[in-house]
Design a protein around this motif. Structure first.
Motif, PDB file in Angstrom:
ATOM      1  N   THR A  53      -1.293 -22.303 -33.715  1.00 31.83           N
ATOM      2  CA  THR A  53      -2.083 -23.310 -33.643  1.00 31.83           C
ATOM      3  C   THR A  53      -1.874 -23.852 -32.480  1.00 31.83           C
ATOM      4  O   THR A  53      -0.909 -24.375 -32.099  1.00 31.83           O
ATOM      5  CB  THR A  53      -1.925 -24.285 -34.794  1.00 31.83           C
ATOM      6  N   LEU A  54      -3.111 -24.260 -31.643  1.00 34.70           N
ATOM      7  CA  LEU A  54      -2.885 -25.067 -30.414  1.00 34.70           C
ATOM      8  C   LEU A  54      -4.050 -26.141 -30.452  1.00 34.70           C
ATOM      9  O   LEU A  54      -5.165 -26.060 -30.922  1.00 34.70           O
ATOM     10  CB  LEU A  54      -3.642 -24.002 -29.217  1.00 34.70           C
ATOM     11  N   VAL A  55      -3.579 -27.192 -30.119  1.00 29.58           N
ATOM     12  CA  VAL A  55      -4.206 -28.520 -30.174  1.00 29.58           C
ATOM     13  C   VAL A  55      -4.367 -28.923 -28.951  1.00 29.58           C
ATOM     14  O   VAL A  55      -3.492 -29.359 -28.151  1.00 29.58           O
ATOM     15  CB  VAL A  55      -3.423 -29.422 -31.226  1.00 29.58           C
ATOM     16  N   ILE A  56      -5.728 -29.261 -28.481  1.00 30.89           N
ATOM     17  CA  ILE A  56      -5.897 -30.086 -27.071  1.00 30.89           C
ATOM     18  C   ILE A  56      -6.593 -31.182 -27.573  1.00 30.89           C
ATOM     19  O   ILE A  56      -7.687 -31.356 -27.828  1.00 30.89           O
ATOM     20  CB  ILE A  56      -6.895 -29.094 -26.462  1.00 30.89           C
ATOM     21  N   SER A  57      -5.739 -32.153 -27.258  1.00 27.43           N
ATOM     22  CA  SER A  57      -6.165 -33.581 -27.574  1.00 27.43           C
ATOM     23  C   SER A  57      -7.228 -34.238 -26.639  1.00 27.43           C
ATOM     24  O   SER A  57      -7.712 -33.508 -25.667  1.00 27.43           O
ATOM     25  CB  SER A  57      -5.040 -34.576 -27.543  1.00 27.43           C
ATOM     26  N   GLU A  58      -7.680 -35.381 -26.854  1.00 27.06           N
ATOM     27  CA  GLU A  58      -9.152 -35.856 -26.350  1.00 27.06           C
ATOM     28  C   GLU A  58      -8.698 -36.239 -24.898  1.00 27.06           C
ATOM     29  O   GLU A  58      -9.750 -35.837 -24.007  1.00 27.06           O
ATOM     30  CB  GLU A  58      -9.320 -37.065 -27.008  1.00 27.06           C
ATOM     31  N   GLN A  59      -7.458 -36.517 -24.563  1.00 29.02           N
ATOM     32  CA  GLN A  59      -7.240 -37.099 -22.949  1.00 29.02           C
ATOM     33  C   GLN A  59      -6.708 -35.592 -22.298  1.00 29.02           C
ATOM     34  O   GLN A  59      -6.416 -35.726 -21.114  1.00 29.02           O
ATOM     35  CB  GLN A  59      -6.271 -38.005 -23.098  1.00 29.02           C
ATOM     36  N   ALA A  60      -6.526 -34.559 -22.851  1.00 33.38           N
ATOM     37  CA  ALA A  60      -6.009 -33.307 -22.416  1.00 33.38           C
ATOM     38  C   ALA A  60      -7.151 -32.554 -21.485  1.00 33.38           C
ATOM     39  O   ALA A  60      -8.210 -32.478 -21.843  1.00 33.38           O
ATOM     40  CB  ALA A  60      -5.206 -32.585 -23.497  1.00 33.38           C
ATOM     41  N   ARG A  61      -6.598 -31.746 -20.595  1.00 36.26           N
ATOM     42  CA  ARG A  61      -7.218 -31.032 -19.705  1.00 36.26           C
ATOM     43  C   ARG A  61      -6.566 -29.757 -19.624  1.00 36.26           C
ATOM     44  O   ARG A  61      -5.390 -29.569 -19.133  1.00 36.26           O
ATOM     45  CB  ARG A  61      -7.713 -31.335 -18.589  1.00 36.26           C
ATOM     46  N   VAL A  62      -7.201 -28.320 -19.706  1.00 37.68           N
ATOM     47  CA  VAL A  62      -6.556 -27.306 -19.667  1.00 37.68           C
ATOM     48  C   VAL A  62      -7.625 -26.465 -18.770  1.00 37.68           C
ATOM     49  O   VAL A  62      -8.853 -26.378 -18.890  1.00 37.68           O
ATOM     50  CB  VAL A  62      -6.467 -26.369 -20.949  1.00 37.68           C
ATOM     51  N   GLU A  63      -7.088 -25.940 -17.509  1.00 42.09           N
ATOM     52  CA  GLU A  63      -7.979 -24.962 -16.542  1.00 42.09           C
ATOM     53  C   GLU A  63      -7.169 -23.459 -16.717  1.00 42.09           C
ATOM     54  O   GLU A  63      -6.302 -23.397 -15.833  1.00 42.09           O
ATOM     55  CB  GLU A  63      -7.977 -25.664 -15.066  1.00 42.09           C
ATOM     56  N   GLY A  64      -7.818 -22.712 -17.339  1.00 40.59           N
ATOM     57  CA  GLY A  64      -7.144 -21.359 -17.672  1.00 40.59           C
ATOM     58  C   GLY A  64      -7.841 -20.651 -18.794  1.00 40.59           C
ATOM     59  O   GLY A  64      -8.621 -21.365 -19.479  1.00 40.59           O
TER      60      GLY A  64
END
Length: 133
Positions: A53-64
């Motif tokens: 499971t991957l959780v990307i929170s509201e303030q997070a940023r992923v470039e990829g």
């Protein structure tokens, strides 16, 4: 994700955290659960042999590129997403890239700038083959 009881949801355990104010440059492979509150500039993938499971929170940023079995997105993702089991896009999710999924839940407010492509899972294929015999 954490407040709901879904019988088909993967385990909701978080083993690793990339905290607020942390920036990771490079590709990342994990198993179990990963929560991103900071920034990742690189691809994120999980061990294909185990549900993850991957959780990307509201303030997070992923470039990829993201390639996992289960993802919960509430932040910004710039790049394609492949969720082999399920994908949840929460109200603050912003995705710029194509999304491939088996099951998807999109909440009001989530934005996807790209294609949504449904992928039939291997479980469904196995059931169809068994039924046709």
């Amino acid at each position: 994700m954490f407040g709901r009881n879904k019988s088909n949801a993967p385990q909701n355990r978080i083993d690793s955290l990339i905290g607020v104010g942390t920036r990771l440059d490079g590709n990342l492979t994990f198993s179990g659960g990963l929560r991103v509150d900071g920034e990742v500039h690189g691809d994120i993938s999980s061990d294909e042999a185990q549900p993850a499971t991957l959780v990307i929170s509201e303030q997070a940023r992923v470039e990829g590129r993201i390639s996992v079995s289960h993802a919960v997105i509430n932040g910004t993702v710039v790049g394609p997403i492949v969720a082999t089991d399920s994908l949840e896009l929460l109200p603050s999710a912003r995705v710029s890239g194509d999304v491939e999924y088996h099951q998807i839940e999109i909440q009001l407010g989530a934005v996807v700038e790209g294609r949504l492509v449904h992928q039939a899972g291997t479980r469904a294929l196995e059931l169809k083959l068994a039924a046709s015999s």
